[in-house]
Design a protein around this motif. Structure first.
Motif, short mmCIF file in Angstrom:
data_model
loop_
_atom_site.label_atom_id
_atom_site.label_comp_id
_atom_site.label_asym_id
_atom_site.label_seq_id
_atom_site.Cartn_x
_atom_site.Cartn_y
_atom_site.Cartn_z
N GLN A 1 42.26 -5.42 -39.97
CA GLN A 1 43.58 -4.97 -39.52
C GLN A 1 43.40 -4.16 -38.25
O GLN A 1 42.60 -3.22 -38.21
CB GLN A 1 44.27 -4.13 -40.60
N SER B 1 55.04 -5.27 -37.84
CA SER B 1 54.43 -6.44 -38.45
C SER B 1 53.39 -7.02 -37.51
O SER B 1 53.45 -6.82 -36.29
CB SER B 1 55.48 -7.51 -38.79
N TYR B 2 52.42 -7.72 -38.08
CA TYR B 2 51.30 -8.24 -37.31
C TYR B 2 51.24 -9.77 -37.41
O TYR B 2 51.39 -10.32 -38.51
CB TYR B 2 49.97 -7.69 -37.84
N PRO B 3 50.96 -10.45 -36.31
CA PRO B 3 50.57 -11.85 -36.42
C PRO B 3 49.25 -11.92 -37.19
O PRO B 3 48.47 -10.96 -37.21
CB PRO B 3 50.37 -12.29 -34.97
N VAL B 4 49.01 -13.06 -37.82
CA VAL B 4 47.80 -13.19 -38.63
C VAL B 4 47.10 -14.50 -38.32
O VAL B 4 47.75 -15.54 -38.17
CB VAL B 4 48.11 -13.07 -40.15
N ILE C 1 45.94 -9.48 -37.19
CA ILE C 1 45.18 -9.41 -38.43
C ILE C 1 44.33 -10.68 -38.54
O ILE C 1 44.80 -11.78 -38.28
CB ILE C 1 46.12 -9.28 -39.65
N ALA D 1 50.62 -11.52 -47.47
CA ALA D 1 51.98 -11.07 -47.17
C ALA D 1 52.43 -9.96 -48.11
O ALA D 1 53.21 -9.08 -47.72
CB ALA D 1 52.95 -12.25 -47.26
N SER E 1 51.49 -5.87 -43.67
CA SER E 1 52.73 -6.07 -42.91
C SER E 1 52.51 -7.17 -41.88
O SER E 1 52.13 -6.91 -40.73
CB SER E 1 53.14 -4.77 -42.22
N ILE E 2 52.75 -8.40 -42.28
CA ILE E 2 52.54 -9.53 -41.38
C ILE E 2 53.87 -10.15 -40.96
O ILE E 2 54.88 -10.02 -41.65
CB ILE E 2 51.64 -10.61 -42.01
N ASP E 3 53.83 -10.80 -39.83
CA ASP E 3 54.96 -11.59 -39.36
C ASP E 3 54.75 -13.01 -39.86
O ASP E 3 53.90 -13.74 -39.34
CB ASP E 3 55.03 -11.55 -37.83
N GLN F 1 51.79 -17.14 -37.88
CA GLN F 1 50.54 -17.34 -38.59
C GLN F 1 49.80 -18.53 -37.98
O GLN F 1 50.39 -19.60 -37.79
CB GLN F 1 50.79 -17.61 -40.08
#
Length: 250
Positions: free
Chosen positions: A7, A14-17, A47, A103, A107-109, A113
Motif C-alpha cells: 500500500q 481510494s487507490y487504483p490496484v 496498491i 476490496a 480502500s480501492i477504486d 483495477q
C-alpha cells in the motif's frame, strides 16, 4: 492462499490496484522482493497485490512431484478433474475471491483495477483480462505463455487439471480467446530475445498473429539480450506500471 500487498504512503480516498501473477514455482514473495516495483507504486499511488501461484499442502497425492504441475503451478485455471478440482480453482480466486477480499479490506477504486504477470502468470493475466474486461481495465505481461494449447507446459497442466477434451482448454488460451473476445484496451508485452523458453513454450508470434487478425491493439517488444529472469522484469517494470497508469486514467 497467501498473498502479498503493498500500500503506497499517500493518503487517498481510494487507490487504483494492480494484481501481479507470478510464474512457475514462485510464491507471493518473488515479485515484491525482486521486481523493483514498489518505488513506482509509491510514486503513482497504486496498491500492488501479488498472490501465490497455487494452493499449498492440500494433501493431494503427487502434488509436490513436479515443478511444472501441482504445487507452485496452478496455471490460473479452475480445475475440473478430481482431486484437483477441490482445491485448484485459481481462475475464480484471481477473478472473484481475491479482488473481493482486497476490496473489503483496502480502500480501492474498483473502477481502476489492472492485471499483469510473468510467464505462467503472464498467461493468467491475459486470460483473466480478456475474459473479464469490465473488471480488469488494463493488462500487460512479461514473457507470457500465450498459446498454452501449443506448448508442453500448457498441455501437461491442462490435461491434468481439465482433462483430455481440449475444447475446455480454449477458455484458458489467450491466443484463442482474443480472436473471440477482443480486449477493449491496449496490451503491452515484453519478451527477452535470450529467453531459453521463447520458441518451445512462450511462442509470442502466435498471439501477435491472433491480435492482428482481429485488430487488437498490441505492443510486443523484443528486448535484446534479456532472459526469463526477474532482472528482465525489474528492467522494464517502470514501463509496465506507466502503461497501467495510462490505461486506468490514474
Amino acid at each position: 492462499m497467501s498473498f502479498a500487498v503493498y500500500q503506497p504512503p499517500q493518503v487517498q480516498k481510494s487507490y487504483p490496484v494492480l494484481y501481479f501473477l507470478s510464474g512457475l514455482t514462485c510464491t507471493e514473495e518473488n515479485f515484491i522482493v525482486k521486481a523493483n516495483a514498489l518505488k513506482y507504486a509509491a510514486e503513482y499511488g497504486l496498491i500492488l497485490v501479488a498472490p501465490d501461484t497455487s494452493p499449498r499442502n492440500a494433501g493431494i497425492p503427487g502434488e509436490n512431484d513436479n515443478w511444472d504441475f501441482g504445487t507452485g503451478a496452478g496455471f490460473y485455471v479452475d480445475a475440473t478433474l478430481a482431486p484437483w478440482s477441490n482445491y485448484y480453482n485459481m481462475y475464480s480466486y484471481i477473478v472473484e475471491e481475491l479482488p473481493n477480499l482486497i476490496a473489503a479490506n483496502f480502500s480501492i477504486d474498483i473502477n481502476k483495477q489492472g492485471i499483469f504477470g510473468h510467464s505462467m502468470g503472464g498467461h493468467g493475466a491475459l486470460v483473466c483480462a480478456i475474459r473479464n474486461p469490465n473488471k480488469f481495465k488494463s493488462v500487460s505481461a512479461f514473457a507470457p505463455i500465450v498459446a498454452p494449447m501449443q506448448c508442453t507446459w500448457g498441455t501437461k497442466a491442462f490435461t491434468g487439471y481439465l482433462g483430455e477434451d481440449n475444447q475446455n482448454w480454449r477458455l484458458y488460451d489467450a491466443s484463442e480467446l482474443v480472436r473471440k473476445h477482443k480486449y477493449h484496451g491496449h496490451i503491452l508485452i515484453d519478451q527477452g530475445t535470450d529467453d531459453k523458453f521463447i520458441q518451445e513454450q512462450l511462442k509470442p508470434e502466435i498471439f501477435e498473429q491472433a491480435c492482428q487478425e482481429v485488430n487488437q491493439p498490441l505492443t510486443l517488444r523484443y528486448q535484446d539480450g534479456y532472459d526469463h529472469s526477474y532482472y528482465f522484469i525489474s528492467s522494464f517494470i517502470e514501463d509496465h506500471i506507466k502503461h497501467h497508469v495510462k490505461e486506468l486514467g490514474v
